[in-house]
Design an enzyme around this catalytic site. Structure first.
Site, PDB file in Angstrom:
ATOM      1  N   LYS A  31       0.863  -1.190   0.000  1.00 17.44           N
ATOM      2  CA  LYS A  31       0.000   0.000   0.000  1.00 17.44           C
ATOM      3  C   LYS A  31       0.896   1.236   0.000  1.00 17.44           C
ATOM      4  CE  LYS A  31      -2.318   1.848   3.641  1.00 17.44           C
ATOM      5  NZ  LYS A  31      -2.429   3.316   3.729  1.00 17.44           N
ATOM      6  N   LYS A  60      -7.094   8.302  -2.013  1.00 17.89           N
ATOM      7  CA  LYS A  60      -8.405   8.784  -1.530  1.00 17.89           C
ATOM      8  C   LYS A  60      -8.865  10.051  -2.234  1.00 17.89           C
ATOM      9  CE  LYS A  60      -7.810   6.935   3.184  1.00 17.89           C
ATOM     10  NZ  LYS A  60      -6.382   6.635   3.281  1.00 17.89           N
ATOM     11  N   ASP A  63     -13.086  15.123  -5.249  1.00 17.86           N
ATOM     12  CA  ASP A  63     -13.180  16.431  -5.913  1.00 17.86           C
ATOM     13  C   ASP A  63     -14.385  16.371  -6.852  1.00 17.86           C
ATOM     14  OD1 ASP A  63     -12.526  18.965  -7.099  1.00 17.86           O
ATOM     15  OD2 ASP A  63     -10.433  18.624  -6.571  1.00 17.86           O
ATOM     16  N   THR A 119     -12.072   6.233   9.833  1.00 17.10           N
ATOM     17  CA  THR A 119     -12.223   5.676  11.187  1.00 17.10           C
ATOM     18  C   THR A 119     -11.923   6.725  12.261  1.00 17.10           C
ATOM     19  OG1 THR A 119     -10.034   4.741  10.827  1.00 17.10           O
ATOM     20  CG2 THR A 119     -11.875   3.216  10.765  1.00 17.10           C
ATOM     21  N   ARG A 208       2.234  -1.641  11.012  1.00 20.96           N
ATOM     22  CA  ARG A 208       3.248  -1.812  12.050  1.00 20.96           C
ATOM     23  C   ARG A 208       3.504  -3.246  12.492  1.00 20.96           C
ATOM     24  NH1 ARG A 208       0.541   3.056  15.179  1.00 20.96           N
ATOM     25  NH2 ARG A 208      -1.142   2.215  13.893  1.00 20.96           N
TER      26      ARG A 208
HETATM   27  O1  C5P Z   1       0.245   0.168  11.360  1.00 20.75           O
HETATM   28  P1  C5P Z   1      -1.166  -0.219  11.063  1.00 20.75           P
HETATM   29  O2  C5P Z   1      -1.342  -1.696  10.760  1.00 20.75           O
HETATM   30  O3  C5P Z   1      -2.152   0.298  12.083  1.00 20.75           O
HETATM   31  O4  C5P Z   1      -1.463   0.542   9.679  1.00 20.75           O
HETATM   32  C1  C5P Z   1      -2.709   0.468   9.053  1.00 20.75           C
HETATM   33  C2  C5P Z   1      -2.683   1.197   7.763  1.00 20.75           C
HETATM   34  O5  C5P Z   1      -4.013   1.285   7.268  1.00 20.75           O
HETATM   35  C3  C5P Z   1      -2.170   2.632   7.827  1.00 20.75           C
HETATM   36  O6  C5P Z   1      -1.566   2.920   6.563  1.00 20.75           O
HETATM   37  C4  C5P Z   1      -3.435   3.436   8.019  1.00 20.75           C
HETATM   38  O7  C5P Z   1      -3.328   4.739   7.560  1.00 20.75           O
HETATM   39  C5  C5P Z   1      -4.413   2.642   7.166  1.00 20.75           C
HETATM   40  N1  C5P Z   1      -5.831   2.815   7.497  1.00 20.75           N
HETATM   41  C6  C5P Z   1      -6.358   2.541   8.757  1.00 20.75           C
HETATM   42  N2  C5P Z   1      -7.693   2.712   8.979  1.00 20.75           N
HETATM   43  C7  C5P Z   1      -8.480   3.120   7.992  1.00 20.75           C
HETATM   44  C8  C5P Z   1      -7.992   3.379   6.731  1.00 20.75           C
HETATM   45  C9  C5P Z   1      -6.616   3.204   6.518  1.00 20.75           C
HETATM   46  O8  C5P Z   1      -5.641   2.166   9.655  1.00 20.75           O
HETATM   47  N3  C5P Z   1      -9.767   3.227   8.216  1.00 20.75           N
END
Ligand code: C5P
Length: 228
Positions: A31, A60, A63, A119, A208
């Site tokens: 991603k 995302k 516009d 979220t 992470r």
């Molecule tokens: O580190 P972690 O597993 O929490 O990362 C989740 C990824 O998914 C990040 O890139 C975050 O911005 C993205 N994301 C999220 N919740 C969403 C949409 C995207 O955590 N609703």
């Protein structure tokens, strides 16, 4: 079609390429979000694709339909696997996004998904700031139905919402994934890869738990084993 997508939340390509070194030969699904894209641009996506990686380009878009269509025409040329828009832009904007992708050969196979509600938006913010006086899950479902009406493939949502999305005939791309023995960090609605599979997620987005792991390749393989 289940797959694990690594959220490459790095500041620049040097950090990303360093991270990717031990993944040589594994061709992971990545991603790429606005953070690194605004620094490195479309060239980064081309390089990663040449290395054999599949890409979810998480920009995302939101516009007017004409602008989104033209932006998607350019994104289409990158031939990414998945890209996205905000459902809040409305059905016409989502249709225009699809039209933009379809206007270029390389974009015809790009899956287009929608963000329903971020979220980070709480029920309180929904009512007091966005002036939407409906329960959040109802809004998410209605926006997902708009995405479907516009011909989109699916939505980004929590794994906990994947069963509803599946029932609507849409794919779900689900972040908020943690191993059972991980710390949750700032995520609120989490699922393990195995539970996401049980709930019917199409793709899990893992940041992470892989990028900050002591052995990122082992963590990635653990995700694949649990989810795929
Ligand atoms: O580190 P972690 O597993 O929490 O990362 C989740 C990824 O998914 C990040 O890139 C975050 O911005 C993205 N994301 C999220 N919740 C969403 C949409 C995207 O955590 N609703």
């Amino acid at each position: 079609m289940r797959d694990v997508i690594i959220a490459c939340d790095f500041q620049n390509q040097d950090e990303l390429f360093e991270f990717l070194k031990p993944f040589d030969g594994l061709n992971p699904f990545l991603k790429i979000g606005m953070e690194i894209f605004y620094k490195e641009g479309p060239q980064l996506v081309k390089k990663l694709k040449d290395m054999g990686c599949r890409i979810f380009l998480d920009l995302k878009l939101h516009d007017i339909p004409n602008t989104v269509e033209k932006a998607m025409k350019n994104i289409a040329q990158l031939g990414v696997e998945i890209t996205n828009v905000h459902a809040a832009g409305g059905i016409k904007m989502m249709e225009a996004a699809r039209k933009g992708l379809d206007s270029v050969e390389a974009g015809k196979n790009t899956k287009l998904i929608a963000v329903t509600q971020l979220t980070s938006i709480s029920q309180e913010a929904l009512e007091n700031e966005l002036l939407i006086e409906k329960p959040l899950p109802e809004v998410v479902k209605a926006y997902a139905l708009n995405a479907k009406a516009a011909g989109l493939d699916g939505v980004v949502c929590s794994a906990l919402e994947a069963p509803i999305i599946k029932k609507l005939g849409l794919i779900s791309v689900t972040p908020g994934i943690r191993f059972a023995d991980d710390s949750v960090n700032d995520q609120k609605r989490v699922a393990t890869p195995a539970y996401a599979k049980e709930l019917g997620s199409s793709y899990i987005v893992v940041g992470r738990s892989i990028t900050a792991a002591e052995d990122p390749v082992a963590a990635y393989k653990r995700c694949v084993k649990e989810f795929c």
